[in-house]
Motif scaffolding. Sequence first.
Motif, PDB file in Angstrom:
ATOM      1  N   ASN A   3      63.671  34.028  47.751  1.00 25.30           N
ATOM      2  CA  ASN A   3      65.063  33.993  47.679  1.00 25.30           C
ATOM      3  C   ASN A   3      65.628  33.208  46.921  1.00 25.30           C
ATOM      4  N   GLY A   4      64.807  32.280  46.086  1.00 27.80           N
ATOM      5  CA  GLY A   4      65.330  31.277  45.146  1.00 27.80           C
ATOM      6  C   GLY A   4      65.904  30.176  45.846  1.00 27.80           C
ATOM      7  N   TYR A   5      66.304  29.065  45.174  1.00 26.67           N
ATOM      8  CA  TYR A   5      66.895  27.675  45.699  1.00 26.67           C
ATOM      9  C   TYR A   5      68.322  28.104  46.320  1.00 26.67           C
ATOM     10  N   ALA A   6      68.824  28.661  45.533  1.00 25.00           N
ATOM     11  CA  ALA A   6      70.385  28.795  46.271  1.00 25.00           C
ATOM     12  C   ALA A   6      70.281  29.866  47.463  1.00 25.00           C
ATOM     13  N   GLY A   7      69.255  30.930  47.549  1.00 27.15           N
ATOM     14  CA  GLY A   7      69.173  32.015  48.408  1.00 27.15           C
ATOM     15  C   GLY A   7      68.493  31.254  49.731  1.00 27.15           C
ATOM     16  N   THR A   8      68.034  30.002  49.750  1.00 28.77           N
ATOM     17  CA  THR A   8      67.172  29.517  51.116  1.00 28.77           C
ATOM     18  C   THR A   8      67.923  28.653  51.647  1.00 28.77           C
ATOM     19  N   SER A   9      68.300  28.574  52.775  1.00 28.73           N
ATOM     20  CA  SER A   9      69.109  27.902  53.625  1.00 28.73           C
ATOM     21  C   SER A   9      68.266  26.975  54.452  1.00 28.73           C
ATOM     22  N   ILE A  10      68.807  26.032  55.154  1.00 30.83           N
ATOM     23  CA  ILE A  10      68.008  25.103  55.929  1.00 30.83           C
ATOM     24  C   ILE A  10      67.522  26.006  57.060  1.00 30.83           C
ATOM     25  N   ASN A  11      68.410  26.851  57.750  1.00 31.07           N
ATOM     26  CA  ASN A  11      68.074  27.692  58.786  1.00 31.07           C
ATOM     27  C   ASN A  11      66.702  28.723  58.388  1.00 31.07           C
ATOM     28  N   ASP A  12      66.710  29.112  56.895  1.00 33.36           N
ATOM     29  CA  ASP A  12      65.646  29.712  56.724  1.00 33.36           C
ATOM     30  C   ASP A  12      64.173  28.724  56.902  1.00 33.36           C
ATOM     31  N   LEU A  13      64.485  27.673  56.521  1.00 37.50           N
ATOM     32  CA  LEU A  13      63.221  26.709  56.632  1.00 37.50           C
ATOM     33  C   LEU A  13      62.911  26.574  58.040  1.00 37.50           C
ATOM     34  N   THR A  14      64.016  26.414  58.752  1.00 38.23           N
ATOM     35  CA  THR A  14      63.328  26.076  60.334  1.00 38.23           C
ATOM     36  C   THR A  14      62.731  27.341  60.865  1.00 38.23           C
ATOM     37  N   GLU A  15      63.402  28.451  60.608  1.00 36.80           N
ATOM     38  CA  GLU A  15      62.959  29.720  61.104  1.00 36.80           C
ATOM     39  C   GLU A  15      61.550  29.795  60.698  1.00 36.80           C
ATOM     40  N   ALA A  16      61.043  29.592  59.439  1.00 36.70           N
ATOM     41  CA  ALA A  16      59.902  29.885  58.794  1.00 36.70           C
ATOM     42  C   ALA A  16      58.823  28.951  59.516  1.00 36.70           C
ATOM     43  N   THR A  17      59.447  27.660  59.573  1.00 43.33           N
ATOM     44  CA  THR A  17      58.475  26.793  60.250  1.00 43.33           C
ATOM     45  C   THR A  17      58.299  26.482  61.737  1.00 43.33           C
ATOM     46  N   GLY A  18      59.309  26.983  62.423  1.00 38.57           N
ATOM     47  CA  GLY A  18      59.344  26.840  63.765  1.00 38.57           C
ATOM     48  C   GLY A  18      59.788  25.430  64.228  1.00 38.57           C
ATOM     49  N   LEU A  19      59.998  24.395  63.173  1.00 43.08           N
ATOM     50  CA  LEU A  19      60.527  23.083  63.320  1.00 43.08           C
ATOM     51  C   LEU A  19      62.184  22.965  63.528  1.00 43.08           C
ATOM     52  N   THR A  20      62.533  21.832  64.033  1.00 42.46           N
ATOM     53  CA  THR A  20      63.893  21.365  63.847  1.00 42.46           C
ATOM     54  C   THR A  20      64.306  20.985  62.486  1.00 42.46           C
ATOM     55  N   ARG A  21      65.607  21.133  62.238  1.00 42.33           N
ATOM     56  CA  ARG A  21      66.068  20.423  60.982  1.00 42.33           C
ATOM     57  C   ARG A  21      65.734  19.037  60.857  1.00 42.33           C
ATOM     58  N   GLY A  22      65.592  18.391  61.775  1.00 33.75           N
ATOM     59  CA  GLY A  22      65.504  16.908  62.054  1.00 33.75           C
ATOM     60  C   GLY A  22      63.937  16.745  61.601  1.00 33.75           C
ATOM     61  N   SER A  23      63.002  17.785  62.037  1.00 37.29           N
ATOM     62  CA  SER A  23      61.552  17.376  61.845  1.00 37.29           C
ATOM     63  C   SER A  23      61.484  17.915  60.102  1.00 37.29           C
ATOM     64  N   ILE A  24      62.090  18.761  59.674  1.00 35.55           N
ATOM     65  CA  ILE A  24      61.889  18.882  58.257  1.00 35.55           C
ATOM     66  C   ILE A  24      62.571  17.944  57.434  1.00 35.55           C
ATOM     67  N   TYR A  25      63.713  17.418  57.766  1.00 37.32           N
ATOM     68  CA  TYR A  25      64.305  16.194  57.000  1.00 37.32           C
ATOM     69  C   TYR A  25      63.676  14.960  57.259  1.00 37.32           C
TER      70      TYR A  25
END
Length: 196
Positions: A22-44
Motif C-alpha cells: 500500500n505504500g506509506y501514504a496508503g497504510t493507516s494505523i487501522n491497517d496496522l492494528t488489523e494486521a497485528t491484532g494489537l491495539t493502537r496503544g500497543s503499536i505506539y
Amino acid sequence: MTKAERTRQFIIEKTAPIFNKNGYAGTSINDLTEATGLTRGSIYGNFENKDAVALAAFDYNYSLVSAAVAARIKERTGAIDKLKAYTSVFAELYTLPVLEYGCPVLNTATECDDTHAALRDKVKGAISQWYGGIEGIIKKGQEHKEIKKSVNSREFAGAFIALIEGGVMLAKVTGKSEGLEAALKQARKMITEIKK
C-alpha cells in the motif's frame, strides 16, 4: 530476545507486507492494528509513530530481498554466475514471497522520492548497497580475469539496477511479465558482454 523485542519484531513482520503493497501514504494505523491484532496503544507503545513502523518495515522488507540475492550469490562460483544471481531472483517476481507486492526498494522509491526524507534515505542506502555488491563482484571478476578490465563497475551497476527495477515496474503496472522478461534478457546480455 525480550518480550518487548518480540512484540516489535511481530509488528514489523506483520506490517511489512502492508507497507510494501500500500505504500506509506496508503497504510493507516487501522491497517496496522488489523494486521497485528494489537491495539493502537500497543503499536505506539513499541514505536514512536507510524514513521518509525514504516522505517522498520522497509528495513525488514529490504533485508528479505537482500537475503534472497545473497543466498543465490553464495550458491554460485565466479563473477559472471554471481551477477546472474540478481536476474534469477527477480525472474521469480510472481513466485518469490518477498516480491509478492513488488520490490520494496522500487515501491518505496517511487512513493517517497519527494515526500518522505527518512524513507528516501533508507532507499538511497539500499541502492548504495546494491551498487557496492555489484561493483565488488565486477572488481573481483576483473582481478580473476573473468571480466574485462575496461568495464566501469559503477556504470555497469547503475544500468543493471535500472534495467531490473524498470522491468519489475513494468510487470507490476501492466500485470504482464513481458516487460520484466525483456529487461532481464538485456541484463543477462550485459553480463555476457563484459565476460573476458
